[in-house]
Design an enzyme around this catalytic site. Structure first.
Site, short mmCIF file in Angstrom:
data_model
loop_
_atom_site.label_atom_id
_atom_site.label_comp_id
_atom_site.label_asym_id
_atom_site.label_seq_id
_atom_site.Cartn_x
_atom_site.Cartn_y
_atom_site.Cartn_z
N LYS A 67 -65.96 -92.82 -47.26
CA LYS A 67 -65.43 -93.27 -45.97
C LYS A 67 -64.55 -94.50 -46.12
O LYS A 67 -63.45 -94.57 -45.56
CB LYS A 67 -66.59 -93.55 -45.00
CG LYS A 67 -67.42 -92.31 -44.67
CD LYS A 67 -68.47 -92.59 -43.63
CE LYS A 67 -69.55 -93.54 -44.11
NZ LYS A 67 -70.36 -92.96 -45.21
N THR A 68 -65.01 -95.48 -46.89
CA THR A 68 -64.20 -96.68 -47.10
C THR A 68 -62.92 -96.35 -47.86
O THR A 68 -61.84 -96.86 -47.55
CB THR A 68 -65.01 -97.74 -47.88
OG1 THR A 68 -66.19 -98.07 -47.14
CG2 THR A 68 -64.19 -99.00 -48.11
N ASP A 112 -66.67 -100.81 -40.67
CA ASP A 112 -67.76 -100.06 -41.30
C ASP A 112 -69.02 -100.20 -40.46
O ASP A 112 -69.23 -101.21 -39.78
CB ASP A 112 -67.99 -100.61 -42.71
CG ASP A 112 -68.79 -99.65 -43.58
OD1 ASP A 112 -68.98 -98.49 -43.15
OD2 ASP A 112 -69.21 -100.06 -44.67
N THR A 161 -72.75 -94.02 -40.67
CA THR A 161 -73.70 -93.12 -41.31
C THR A 161 -74.59 -92.44 -40.27
O THR A 161 -75.36 -91.55 -40.60
CB THR A 161 -74.59 -93.88 -42.30
OG1 THR A 161 -75.24 -94.97 -41.62
CG2 THR A 161 -73.77 -94.45 -43.45
N ARG A 220 -70.24 -91.97 -55.41
CA ARG A 220 -70.57 -93.36 -55.77
C ARG A 220 -71.67 -93.38 -56.82
O ARG A 220 -71.60 -94.14 -57.80
CB ARG A 220 -71.00 -94.14 -54.53
CG ARG A 220 -71.37 -95.60 -54.84
CD ARG A 220 -71.90 -96.29 -53.60
NE ARG A 220 -70.89 -96.35 -52.56
CZ ARG A 220 -71.16 -96.65 -51.29
NH1 ARG A 220 -72.40 -96.89 -50.92
NH2 ARG A 220 -70.19 -96.69 -50.41
#
Length: 353
Positions: A67-68, A112, A161, A220
């Site tokens: 997402k980032t 975020d 999230t 990640r």
């Protein structure tokens, strides 16, 4: 005790620096999430053709899926500066007003965990997103005065999230909503190949598969495991990483062949051996493994439920048949689930019933 940093949702400062270096800089280099990439590419291309700022973008999905990275790509694709903040950092409307009033025309604002903003800030954001203006209230009570402040056109990229916690009026103001899914092993292998090339590592196909299969479907985590395998190979003077080397390295870090770490196995082992497979309440299970309830619920449980190893029922948590098999234990003879213990992952219920 704390969770295994290899599969945790957070990163140490030096880990974040390396993760930033491995982030793709454009949509072409971004691996996976094909449908979201195609849709987002269309939105951005249309904005460039119209010579306007892009519609606001909402990205949802579990941690570590990109997402980032996509927010950074939106700014890069629009050739615009990027401002980064987060929902927990905006607890007052004044905090948001200060950020919005300093934005330049066309700038991309990334928030975020946007679902964790305060309610007054959310209400201010409604008008800012729709009309590019905010009302600054000066004074209190009957003497309060609202001063309108015009904002330059900007693009908001929100990441969450837990999309269900976003209020409807805020969610409806996003022109594009994309939900990111967990990655397949083949997609994770592509992520690892790109990272290995940037890190100048020599890894064969079997090595990539071994690491990808233990990465919980999350890029990640895959990149983090790759770095740990790299460290193990460096210390043991191995220039070429294969499946055997990767397996030995990750076994040392207590990440097993299915991606479970120490906490995951502790939860399953306690559930099977101390409570006969359950059902047992979440807080009781957390005490049994010496962890905080929130750690078990947010770090271990989602992955175990998704893997079909743990079930959530109205009476508590239960071990699924695969859990016994994975731990090498013999399930009880009455293992088949009865009507009162059928797992209901999407339901909410009292922990200690």
């Amino acid at each position: 005790m704390s969770e295994n940093p290899l599969v945790a949702g957070t990163s140490e400062p030096d880990e974040r620096v390396l993760e930033a270096a491995l982030r793709p800089k454009n949509l072409h280099d971004f691996v996976g999430q094909q449908r979201v990439r195609e849709q987002l590419s269309l939105v951005l291309e249309a904005a460039r053709i119209r010579e306007r700022t892009s519609d606001h973008v909402l990205l949802s999905g579990p941690p570590g899926l990109g997402k980032t990275t996509l927010a950074m790509i939106v700014a890069a694709e629009m050739n615009a500066p990027l401002r980064i903040s987060s929902g927990p950092a905006i607890q007052h409307a004044g905090d948001l007003a200060a950020i919005l009033s300093s934005l330049a025309e066309g700038e991309v604002l990334f928030l975020d965990e946007i679902h964790r903003m305060s309610r007054p800030a959310e209400e201010m954001l409604y008008m800012a997103m729709e009309d590019f203006r905010v009302d600054i209230v000066v004074g209190k009570g009957a003497g309060a005065t609202a001063i309108p402040l015009e904002l330059p056109p900007f693009t908001l990229v929100g990441a969450t999230t837990r999309a269900g916690l976003l209020p409807g009026p805020l969610r409806d103001r996003f022109g594009f909503t994309g939900h990111l899914e967990f990655y397949s092993i083949s997609e994770l292998e592509l992520v690892l190949r790109r990272s290995a090339m940037l890190m100048d590592l020599k890894v064969n196909s079997a090595g990539f598969t071994e690491i990808a299969s233990r990465s919980r479907g999350t890029p990640r985590i895959a990149n983090r495991l790759l770095r740990r395998v790299r460290d193990w190979a460096l210390v043991h003077r191995n220039e070429h990483i294969d499946a055997t080397l990767a397996s030995r390295a990750l076994d040392m870090y207590e990440v097993d062949a299915r991606g479970l770490d120490r906490l995951d196995r502790s939860v399953l082992h306690a559930l099977c051996t101390k409570f006969g497979g359950g059902p047992v309440g979440l807080s009781t299970l957390a005490i049994a493994v010496g962890e905080e309830t929130e750690t078990v619920e947010t770090v271990a449980e989602p992955f175990l439920v998704r893997e079909g190893l743990l079930g959530r029922t109205p009476r508590g948590r239960i071990a699924m048949p695969d859990a016994w098999i994975h731990l090498g234990l013999t399930p009880p003879e009455d293992m088949p689930l009865g009507p009162g213990t059928a797992p209901t992952p999407s339901s909410s219920f009292d922990d200690e019933q």
